[in-house]
Design a protein around this motif. Structure first.
Motif, PDB file in Angstrom:
ATOM      1  N   TRP A  70       0.815  -1.236   0.000  1.00  0.00           N
ATOM      2  CA  TRP A  70       0.000   0.000   0.000  1.00  0.00           C
ATOM      3  C   TRP A  70       0.836   1.268   0.000  1.00  0.00           C
ATOM      4  CZ3 TRP A  70      -0.025   3.262   4.433  1.00  0.00           C
ATOM      5  CH2 TRP A  70       0.607   2.734   5.573  1.00  0.00           C
ATOM      6  N   PRO A 112      -5.211  -1.349   2.105  1.00  0.00           N
ATOM      7  CA  PRO A 112      -4.260  -2.456   2.132  1.00  0.00           C
ATOM      8  C   PRO A 112      -5.001  -3.773   2.340  1.00  0.00           C
ATOM      9  CG  PRO A 112      -3.747  -0.771   3.790  1.00  0.00           C
ATOM     10  CD  PRO A 112      -5.107  -0.473   3.284  1.00  0.00           C
ATOM     11  N   THR A 134      -3.022  -4.433  -2.814  1.00  0.00           N
ATOM     12  CA  THR A 134      -3.719  -3.221  -2.381  1.00  0.00           C
ATOM     13  C   THR A 134      -4.931  -2.988  -3.266  1.00  0.00           C
ATOM     14  OG1 THR A 134      -1.600  -2.295  -1.691  1.00  0.00           O
ATOM     15  CG2 THR A 134      -3.419  -0.741  -1.957  1.00  0.00           C
TER      16      THR A 134
END
Lengths: 433, 178
Positions: A201, A329, A335
């Motif tokens: 992320w 995330p 992600t």
């Protein structure tokens, strides 16, 4: 391995970061606990749950939650779990649950604010400590919920700063998006895109203000846009928004990059969607704002030309084209990005259509721009799994950042200040007592 | 601007049309040919199939009736179709290294009739697999072609609508034409 606070702190240096923060599942688990468990995270917008009983499911650092409009018109954020056997109470998505939630497993029911309402067959509970008033028998609420101009944020921790303090100066980007409506309100409409990123992320956040990649990563799309414009003899906005990535380094060096406490920041706009003197759509928009706010304030609102804003942990509003890329995330190397499109209430319809076009062409999975981002993020993830080196460089213009109130401003628009700033926040959250 | 165009995407108001078996077969062959050009990456020939104002549409939602009030996975006119293909052919298209290989099966071709403007509405089903050396990507859905009859007896694409079964899913990059 298990990490002490000292171990975690040692992963972040002033000018570089250890690659394990992107690749180690244990660090990811700690992030979900310490960052996503402590920061204010965007849950959704008011307009997604207009009426009592309307709900919308989403997640906060992997925790599945329900944003719901209560019978008192307030917005609640509940963990999507029945306290009986733990079943998810509503399926993912959105809808209207009526006056209460009803678990599909044993029909325990809950008020819209999560409070226990009833469970079938009272007789079986005699002589036990079952107590409908005890919180153990209600759906649990996320510790804190605050809404700012319709943007609902939740915090899984009861401790720490309130939303306004957490957002700091970056709250002005939310203000600007709303102020672009002559009635000061926006709404989520027209569907939301969802895109997988095969990467950690943090890579997405870093890329949002990474001006050095635009010219390199997006060469195929800006070159294609330029060739198209040449053949057509003009460059409509559809092509212009791709052409922007091809600006030379000198252009990016002049842009302002702002970085604030808690990892937030924003960068100056890279394309003017249309000057109010020359573009009829912008002119019509300006007129509605002038009528609502007066000329001076209207000029100030449209003059605030920001490209991506970063609300660390939540995602990235784009004020000029009314988008919010919500970054979620899912795993250390996966992600989920959700792109919300907003309508500026009361603004000319052409402004919404311009935002729609931007969403389709830039933020969709079928964009001609994003696939190259997705590709390089994935390559970072894969490259960092090799033994080819342990550290990631954030050296660019390190040591030159100028302090401002609540943060810093870069001396050069190609600075890696945003990355250094995000990792300062990361370190703070991860090593907090 | 692209979204100013007034283009009728409706496919439900059709008048029955009676094509002889030979003409029906020619329509089917046209649909298969279009699919094959995409799999073989014969982009210039594919671009030539279109009318000047033809639109390629991949809706994003199940209840979506228009590309004007709602996001679309693709809503592309000639300008954007050419743009996508220019990008696919650019040597620095990092996400096309390796290039996308694809193969699609098109079936269940049914000629619905003609719409109020006289375009022939043809529906079919497809299943394709895309491959870039890692994970196979399956795409399944229905196609709606709106065809414009040509003076020489052939057809041009007025609209191609792709209705993915998983259109509201979380997608990875969608790069080549479906």
């Amino acid at each position: 391995m298990s990490y002490s606070n000292e171990d975690l702190a040692a992963l972040v240096r002033e000018d570089s970061v250890h690659k394990s923060v992107y690749t180690d599942p244990e660090i990811f688990r700690l992030e979900m606990e310490r960052i996503y468990g402590r920061a204010w995270i965007y849950v959704g917008h008011d307009s997604q749950v207009p009426n009592p009983g309307d709900y919308h499911t989403t997640s906060l650092g992997g925790q599945e939650v329900i944003m719901v409009r209560g019978s008192d018109k307030k917005v609640y954020v509940l963990y999507n779990r029945c306290p009986h056997k733990g079943a998810k109470v509503v399926a993912e998505g959105c809808g209207n649950t009526g006056k209460f939630f009803r678990c599909p497993y044993h029909a325990w029911t809950f008020k819209l604010d999560g409070q226990h309402l009833a469970a079938p067959m009272k007789n079986g509970f005699e002589g036990t400590c079952f107590d409908p008033k005890h919180p153990d028998f209600s759906m649990r609420r996320v510790a804190r919920v605050e809404s700012y101009r319709g943007f609902v944020f939740a915090n899984q921790s009861a401790e720490g700063p309130d939303l306004g303090e957490f957002l700091g100066h970056v709250i002005t980007s939310i203000d600007n998006m709303c102020d672009r409506s002559p009635v000061g309100e926006v709404e989520v409409v027209g569907g939301t895109f969802k895109v997988w990123q095969p990467s950690n992320w943090k890579v997405f956040y870093e890329n949002l203000h990474d001006t050095m990649h635009a010219n390199v990563t997006h060469e195929s799309s800006y070159v294609a846009a330029r060739e198209q414009a040449q053949d057509y003899g003009s460059m409509p906005l559809e092509l212009h928004i791709m052409d922007g990535n091809g600006e030379p380094y000198g252009f990016w060096e002049k842009l302002d990059l702002y970085a604030f406490e808690n990892g937030h920041g924003y960068m100056e706009g890279i394309f003017n969607p249309g000057a109010i003197e020359t573009d009829p759509v912008s002119k019509a928009h300006f007129e509605t704002l002038k009528d609502a706010y007066g000329e001076e304030k209207a000029l100030g609102i449209l003059g605030q030309n920001r490209h991506n804003t970063i609300i660390y942990g939540s995602g990235s509003p784009h004020t000029v084209f009314q988008q919010f890329r919500v970054i979620r995330p899912v795993a250390v190397d996966r992600t989920h990005v959700e792109i919300q499109l907003f309508r500026l209430k009361g603004a000319p319809d052409e402004i919404y259509k311009r935002g729609l076009m931007y969403a389709n062409l830039i933020n969709s999975p079928s964009s001609n721009v994003m696939p190259d981002d997705i590709e390089v993020y994935g390559r970072c993830q894969e490259g960092n799994l090799t033994r080819g080196g342990d550290w990631i460089s954030m050296h660019r213009y390190n040591g030159t950042d100028k302090p401002i109130e609540g943060g810093m401003v870069a001396t050069n628009g190609t600075s890696e200040l945003p990355m250094r700033n995000q990792f300062r926040a990361w370190k703070k959250f991860m090593t907090m007592a | 601007m692209l979204f100013d165009i007034d283009f009728d995407v409706g496919v439900d108001r059709v008048a029955p049309v009676n094509l002889n078996p030979q003409a029906s077969r020619a329509v089917e062959q046209y649909i298969y040919h279009e699919a094959r050009l995409l799999d073989e990456r014969r982009w210039p020939e594919w671009l030539d199939l279109w009318t000047e104002d033809g639109m390629y549409w991949v809706p994003h939602s199940f209840d979506q009736t228009s590309p004007y009030e709602h996001i679309s996975l693709c809503w592309e006119n000639k300008l954007l179709r050419e743009l996508r293909i220019r990008r696919l052919e650019n040597s620095r298209n990092w996400s096309q290294q390796p290039v996308t290989q694809s193969c699609r099966v098109v079936s269940n071709v049914m000629i619905d009739g003609t719409d109020p403007d006289g375009y022939l509405v043809v529906r079919s089903a497809f299943h394709s697999m895309e491959w870039r050396g890692k994970e196979p990507v399956h795409r399944v859905g229905s196609l709606i072609h709106k065809l414009q009859a040509q003076e020489d007896g052939g057809w041009k694409l007025r609209m191609k609508q792709v209705n993915l079964v998983d259109r509201d899913a979380v997608h990875g990059a969608i790069q080549v034409y479906i």
